[in-house]
Scaffold this motif. Structure first.
Motif, PDB file in Angstrom:
ATOM      1  N   HIS A 194       6.306   9.402 -15.063  1.00 41.83           N
ATOM      2  CA  HIS A 194       7.826  10.032 -14.580  1.00 41.83           C
ATOM      3  C   HIS A 194       8.567   8.994 -13.769  1.00 41.83           C
ATOM      4  N   TYR A 195       8.016   8.047 -12.912  1.00 43.71           N
ATOM      5  CA  TYR A 195       8.811   7.246 -12.366  1.00 43.71           C
ATOM      6  C   TYR A 195       9.347   6.289 -13.274  1.00 43.71           C
ATOM      7  N   ASP A 196       8.912   6.022 -14.495  1.00 49.52           N
ATOM      8  CA  ASP A 196       9.387   4.953 -15.512  1.00 49.52           C
ATOM      9  C   ASP A 196      10.229   6.053 -16.125  1.00 49.52           C
ATOM     10  N   GLU A 197      10.172   6.966 -16.557  1.00 50.14           N
ATOM     11  CA  GLU A 197      11.359   7.890 -17.252  1.00 50.14           C
ATOM     12  C   GLU A 197      12.649   8.059 -16.606  1.00 50.14           C
ATOM     13  N   ILE A 198      12.452   7.987 -15.201  1.00 50.83           N
ATOM     14  CA  ILE A 198      13.576   8.136 -14.316  1.00 50.83           C
ATOM     15  C   ILE A 198      14.347   6.902 -14.026  1.00 50.83           C
ATOM     16  N   LEU A 257      10.570   3.079 -11.656  1.00 47.83           N
ATOM     17  CA  LEU A 257       9.707   2.032 -11.318  1.00 47.83           C
ATOM     18  C   LEU A 257       9.049   1.788 -12.902  1.00 47.83           C
ATOM     19  N   ALA A 258       9.501   0.813 -13.545  1.00 44.55           N
ATOM     20  CA  ALA A 258       9.133   0.358 -14.934  1.00 44.55           C
ATOM     21  C   ALA A 258       8.143  -0.555 -14.871  1.00 44.55           C
ATOM     22  N   ALA A 305       2.559  -7.664  -9.509  1.00 46.86           N
ATOM     23  CA  ALA A 305       2.534  -7.722  -7.984  1.00 46.86           C
ATOM     24  C   ALA A 305       3.820  -7.117  -7.613  1.00 46.86           C
ATOM     25  N   VAL A 306       4.933  -7.419  -8.020  1.00 42.13           N
ATOM     26  CA  VAL A 306       6.443  -7.308  -7.792  1.00 42.13           C
ATOM     27  C   VAL A 306       6.673  -5.706  -7.825  1.00 42.13           C
ATOM     28  N   ALA A 307       6.006  -5.076  -9.299  1.00 37.98           N
ATOM     29  CA  ALA A 307       5.869  -3.709  -9.294  1.00 37.98           C
ATOM     30  C   ALA A 307       5.146  -2.905  -8.330  1.00 37.98           C
ATOM     31  N   LEU A 308       3.964  -3.525  -7.876  1.00 38.11           N
ATOM     32  CA  LEU A 308       3.291  -2.812  -6.751  1.00 38.11           C
ATOM     33  C   LEU A 308       3.718  -2.688  -5.557  1.00 38.11           C
ATOM     34  N   THR A 309       4.513  -3.804  -5.298  1.00 34.71           N
ATOM     35  CA  THR A 309       5.303  -3.934  -4.018  1.00 34.71           C
ATOM     36  C   THR A 309       6.574  -2.753  -3.973  1.00 34.71           C
ATOM     37  N   ARG A 310       7.231  -2.649  -5.223  1.00 35.60           N
ATOM     38  CA  ARG A 310       8.055  -1.452  -5.211  1.00 35.60           C
ATOM     39  C   ARG A 310       7.569  -0.235  -5.242  1.00 35.60           C
ATOM     40  N   LEU A 311       6.364   0.008  -5.820  1.00 37.46           N
ATOM     41  CA  LEU A 311       5.654   1.345  -5.917  1.00 37.46           C
ATOM     42  C   LEU A 311       5.178   1.639  -4.128  1.00 37.46           C
ATOM     43  N   GLN A 312       4.996   0.413  -3.591  1.00 34.95           N
ATOM     44  CA  GLN A 312       4.660   0.679  -2.285  1.00 34.95           C
ATOM     45  C   GLN A 312       5.830   1.234  -1.259  1.00 34.95           C
ATOM     46  N   ARG A 313       6.994   0.701  -1.757  1.00 34.20           N
ATOM     47  CA  ARG A 313       7.895   1.082  -0.918  1.00 34.20           C
ATOM     48  C   ARG A 313       8.429   2.497  -1.527  1.00 34.20           C
ATOM     49  N   ALA A 355      20.949  -2.560   0.017  1.00 32.73           N
ATOM     50  CA  ALA A 355      20.717  -3.668   0.595  1.00 32.73           C
ATOM     51  C   ALA A 355      19.234  -3.568   1.644  1.00 32.73           C
ATOM     52  N   THR A 356      18.828  -2.331   1.703  1.00 28.32           N
ATOM     53  CA  THR A 356      17.730  -2.085   2.765  1.00 28.32           C
ATOM     54  C   THR A 356      16.854  -3.264   2.562  1.00 28.32           C
ATOM     55  N   ASP A 357      16.192  -4.061   3.451  1.00 29.93           N
ATOM     56  CA  ASP A 357      15.273  -4.993   3.509  1.00 29.93           C
ATOM     57  C   ASP A 357      13.997  -4.305   3.867  1.00 29.93           C
ATOM     58  N   ASP A 358      12.868  -5.153   3.265  1.00 28.66           N
ATOM     59  CA  ASP A 358      11.589  -4.704   3.712  1.00 28.66           C
ATOM     60  C   ASP A 358      11.482  -4.481   5.207  1.00 28.66           C
ATOM     61  N   ALA A 359      11.951  -5.471   6.019  1.00 28.27           N
ATOM     62  CA  ALA A 359      11.733  -5.246   7.391  1.00 28.27           C
ATOM     63  C   ALA A 359      12.280  -3.850   8.045  1.00 28.27           C
ATOM     64  N   ASP A 360      13.654  -3.503   7.540  1.00 28.49           N
ATOM     65  CA  ASP A 360      14.177  -2.324   7.929  1.00 28.49           C
ATOM     66  C   ASP A 360      13.312  -0.875   7.319  1.00 28.49           C
ATOM     67  N   ALA A 361      12.876  -1.129   6.309  1.00 26.42           N
ATOM     68  CA  ALA A 361      11.989  -0.042   5.566  1.00 26.42           C
ATOM     69  C   ALA A 361      10.705   0.213   6.434  1.00 26.42           C
ATOM     70  N   LEU A 362      10.162  -1.011   6.907  1.00 32.27           N
ATOM     71  CA  LEU A 362       8.856  -0.820   7.613  1.00 32.27           C
ATOM     72  C   LEU A 362       9.353  -0.452   8.926  1.00 32.27           C
TER      73      LEU A 362
END
Length: 253
Positions: free
Chosen positions: A26-30, A33-34, A48-56, A77-84
């Motif tokens: 479903h994430y791929d369809e919308i 997350l491809a 690994a890049v896709a896994l990082t995106r899935l983690q977010r 533009a939200t970076d990983d530090a802000d998200a964490l």
């Protein structure tokens, strides 16, 4: 095929992340997350890049964001530090809720052992009533859920009891109408549906659902077995859906 450190199958990702292959598709369809590539058998694979995106994505879901909002965040533009940092705030809030929940269970155990009266507010402090949070946020947005959640928490125990009682009464009256072979657009059923509409309006803090929203709720009752169970199963849910659609056409069009 044995995966390398840079490539995982959709089944492996589902198992490791605690989600499902259906959700990942479903994430791929919308467009959220491809997969990194498709195998010869058509199976999706992720690097690994896709896994990082899935983690977010999963982290933002836990923060209460619906999928459209998550897409906006990931596109911004939200970076990983802000998200964490945001995730850390959520974890602290969750820790507080769990601490309250633990304490409520401890109090119940003590009261039972000592034979003292149980206090409802203490028994249910910290427990989550938001079993349909995802559906509400994805259909009507995070603000709709947040407003409804604030309204629910503001109610007294007596008001919550009355609200639940009205829900059960409406459900029982629908069941009686079905058993009697009543028409969904007849006056008797439409009177029940009017009470149903008022009940929903109360939970939306007095914001009356539009025709589209009310009929959409009816469709959700049929589509989701958890909702359908409140009305005796798919057949009962379909009856309620049709009654809601008739009410919307007659009064909300």
């Amino acid at each position: 095929m044995t995966n390398t450190a840079k490539d995982w199958s959709i089944q492996e990702i589902a198992r490791l992340s605690g989600t499902t292959s259906r959700t990942l598709r479903h994430y791929d369809e919308i467009g959220l997350l491809a997969p990194t590539r498709l195998g010869a058998n058509g199976y999706r694979h992720y690097d690994a890049v896709a896994l990082t995106r899935l983690q977010r994505i999963l982290m933002l879901r836990e923060l209460g964001l619906g999928l459209p909002a998550i897409a906006d965040v990931l596109a911004g533009a939200t970076d990983d530090a802000d998200a964490l940092a945001a995730h850390l705030r959520w974890l602290r809030q969750e820790k507080n809720r769990l601490d309250r929940q633990i304490r409520s269970v401890e109090i119940t155990i003590i009261n039972q052992k000592e034979g003292t009266a149980l206090m409802a507010d203490e028994m249910f402090d910290g427990f989550d009533h938001t079993v349909y949070r995802e559906e509400v946020e994805e259909r009507w947005g995070i603000r709709s859920y947040a407003g409804g959640d604030r309204w629910w928490r503001s109610l007294s125990a007596e008001d919550k009891g009355r609200f639940r009682s009205e829900q059960k009464t409406v459900e029982a009256d629908y069941a009686s109408a079905i058993a009697a072979g009543a028409d969904v657009d007849g006056d008797a059923v439409q009177a029940i549906t009017r009470r149903h509409y008022v009940w929903i309006t109360a939970s939306w803090q007095g914001t009356a659902p539009t025709s589209e929203q009310f009929t959409g709720l009816g469709e959700m009752y049929v589509a989701d077995d958890r909702f359908a169970a409140n009305y005796g199963g798919p057949g009962g849910a379909a009856f309620v859906r049709d009654a809601m659609a008739a009410y919307a056409s007659r009064h909300l069009g």
